[in-house]
Design an enzyme around this catalytic site. Structure first.
Site, PDB file in Angstrom:
ATOM      1  CG  LEU A 157      -1.730  -1.251   1.514  1.00 27.02           C
ATOM      2  CD1 LEU A 157      -2.555  -1.061   2.779  1.00 27.02           C
ATOM      3  CD2 LEU A 157      -2.625  -1.566   0.326  1.00 27.02           C
ATOM      4  CE  LYS A 158       0.838   4.134  -5.187  1.00 30.23           C
ATOM      5  NZ  LYS A 158       0.278   2.839  -5.631  1.00 30.23           N
ATOM      6  CD  GLU A 159       2.023   6.371   5.335  1.00 31.97           C
ATOM      7  OE1 GLU A 159       1.697   7.516   5.688  1.00 31.97           O
ATOM      8  OE2 GLU A 159       2.932   5.728   5.897  1.00 31.97           O
ATOM      9  CG  ASN A 215       8.673  -0.793   0.531  1.00 37.06           C
ATOM     10  OD1 ASN A 215       7.914  -0.581  -0.413  1.00 37.06           O
ATOM     11  ND2 ASN A 215       8.246  -0.875   1.774  1.00 37.06           N
ATOM     12  CG  PHE A 256       8.871   5.559  -6.996  1.00 45.33           C
ATOM     13  CD1 PHE A 256       8.935   5.855  -5.650  1.00 45.33           C
ATOM     14  CD2 PHE A 256       7.734   4.932  -7.484  1.00 45.33           C
ATOM     15  CE1 PHE A 256       7.896   5.535  -4.801  1.00 45.33           C
ATOM     16  CE2 PHE A 256       6.682   4.609  -6.643  1.00 45.33           C
ATOM     17  CZ  PHE A 256       6.766   4.909  -5.285  1.00 45.33           C
ATOM     18  CB  ILE A 257      12.681   8.925 -12.041  1.00 44.51           C
ATOM     19  CG1 ILE A 257      11.599   9.284 -13.069  1.00 44.51           C
ATOM     20  CG2 ILE A 257      13.004   7.440 -12.095  1.00 44.51           C
ATOM     21  CD1 ILE A 257      12.085   9.184 -14.513  1.00 44.51           C
ATOM     22  CB  CYS A 267       7.306   2.043   3.978  1.00 44.67           C
ATOM     23  SG  CYS A 267       5.634   1.676   4.532  1.00 44.67           S
TER      24      CYS A 267
END
Length: 440
Positions: A157-159, A215, A256-257, A267
């Protein structure tokens, strides 16, 4: 199915509510009496988009219950989720005391065969420790006739988008060598695999490592991009152009870049550190992971370094507006947040802070209490009044199109330090701002 979830944090509460929403009967168990009462009254202790109505609706329908009675929880569930915290120990390794305490509780109260599902993020080998703990308690009870399986089922899960991630998972990782346990898990997750089978079944240790590997890979992309940003700044390149250039390669992609002021939250920092400690424990030098962590720690100081350089170290008596306290948008979580590094560095240098965040104000108050050098403001505009400069730390949507004229009027000087590259440098220059961002 009757499902029991131990722990009502981000993972447990979201997982419990989503399972209830598809029709399972879920009982969530927590040792915190106040938290359980708040949940029963519809008061959700964490901010997560979509979570509050989901909890309230399923609680009202009787599909979701909350209790402090562990025996009641164990009696209810055909499956028992362990979704408690694994905070970093003093050496950075994951502390398993809460996980093993729940395992012991389940073993003390179970009266039928059980599937025990480890949802917490735990080091490789934890399922074996849970199994040993349950075995030991059952033996002491004289109930070795009871059978159980320990399944690894890590969360991804992503917050900020945890509810939708849980409702529409990319994959469901199941770690087990038991066909019986696999069948139970397939029945439990059937509502989430209607279009195609999202379940990937593997051995327990591989499932445990998959969570950490995922992660740590994402953290590596962030730290790598921040390293490129530092290079770009010194070489006269624009990291945003570089990002577009490499992101268009499908082998790399755009996720994510984004350069910035480092990753935070509950996390990535904890999991990178825990995997490094796991590697140390088997006499392996995790060189890449150590570099990822080191780059991130240094990146969190970037905004302060820019501020310190601009004012030639003369920060005492100055006031800085800060937009964004949460470690990322759409959450109130300030654990390991870059904002904390910036504020604490400014205070140490004798400066004051006027801060605003759409969701994390109460959390900031809880962490720092009342102090003369921190003013928590009700709006982003209020945070600007009389400040010497603005620092942007979190890329909230409401910060993307501000009234720049108002910013100029409110600030003592038109200076913005942007840790998230939200604006175009040329446009900011035309508007009359001194605009310092990352990697440009």
């Amino acid at each position: 199915m009757n499902v029991t979830v131990f722990g009502t944090g981000y993972v447990g509460l979201v997982q419990g509510a989503v399972l209830a929403d598809v029709g399972h009967h879920v009982v969530c168990v927590d040792v915190d009496v106040d938290k359980v009462e708040r949940l029963k009254n519809g008061d959700i202790p964490i901010y997560e988009p979509g979570l509050e109505p989901l909890v309230k609706e399923n609680f009202a329908a009787g599909r979701l219950e909350f209790t402090t009675d562990a025996a009641e929880g164990v009696k209810h569930g055909q499956v028992q989720f362990i979704a408690v915290g694994t905070p970093p120990d003093e050496d950075g390794s994951a502390d398993l005391k809460y996980v093993l305490a729940v395992a012991e509780t389940i073993a003390q109260h179970m009266e039928r065969d059980q599937v025990i599902i480890n949802k917490s993020t735990v080091p490789v080998g934890t399922a074996d420790k849970v199994r040993d703990k349950v075995d030991g308690v059952l033996e002491a009870r004289g109930r070795k006739d009871l059978r159980f399986d320990v399944v690894s089922n890590p969360e991804f899960l992503k917050e900020g988008s945890a509810v939708s991630d849980c409702q529409r998972p990319d994959r469901i990782i199941i770690g087990t060598s038991s066909k019986q346990a696999e069948d139970v898990m397939r029945e439990l997750y059937a509502p989430f695999s209607r279009q195609h089978d999202k379940m990937i079944v593997m051995d327990v240790r591989s499932a445990e490592l998959t969570k950490y590997a995922a992660n740590c890979m994402l953290a590596t992309k962030i730290s790598f991009m921040n390293e490129m940003a530092n290079l770009a700044e010194r070489l006269g390149a624009d990291i945003e152009m570089v990002r577009q250039g490499i992101g268009s390669d499908p082998r790399i992609g755009y996720h994510f870049i984004y350069p910035g002021v480092g990753y935070g939250g509950s996390c990535f920092p904890k999991d990178v550190q825990a995997l490094i400690r796991t590697a140390n424990g088997i006499d392996f030098d995790a060189k890449v992971l150590k570099a990822v962590e080191a780059r991130n720690e240094e990146q969190k100081t970037t905004l302060f370094q820019k501020i310190h350089k601009h004012y030639q170290g003369n920060l005492a008596g100055k006031t800085f507006a800060i937009w964004g306290l949460a470690f990322k948008p759409n959450t109130d979580d300030m654990r390991e947040a870059p904002s904390r590094v910036l504020m604490e560095s400014l205070w140490q240098a004798g400066a004051k802070v006027q801060a605003y965040d759409p969701e994390a104000m109460e959390e900031a108050q809880r962490i720092y209490g009342n102090r003369d050098d921190l003013t928590l403001c009700g709006t982003k505009e209020a945070a600007l009044r009389g400040a010497d400069a603005l620092a942007i730390v979190t890329e909230w949507q409401s910060f993307r199109a501000p009234d720049f004229e108002l910013i100029k009027q409110q600030l003592a000087a038109p200076v913005i330090f942007d840790g998230r590259n939200m604006f175009e440098p040329k446009r900011m220059a035309i508007k009359g701002f001194l605009y310092l961002s990352i990697g440009r």
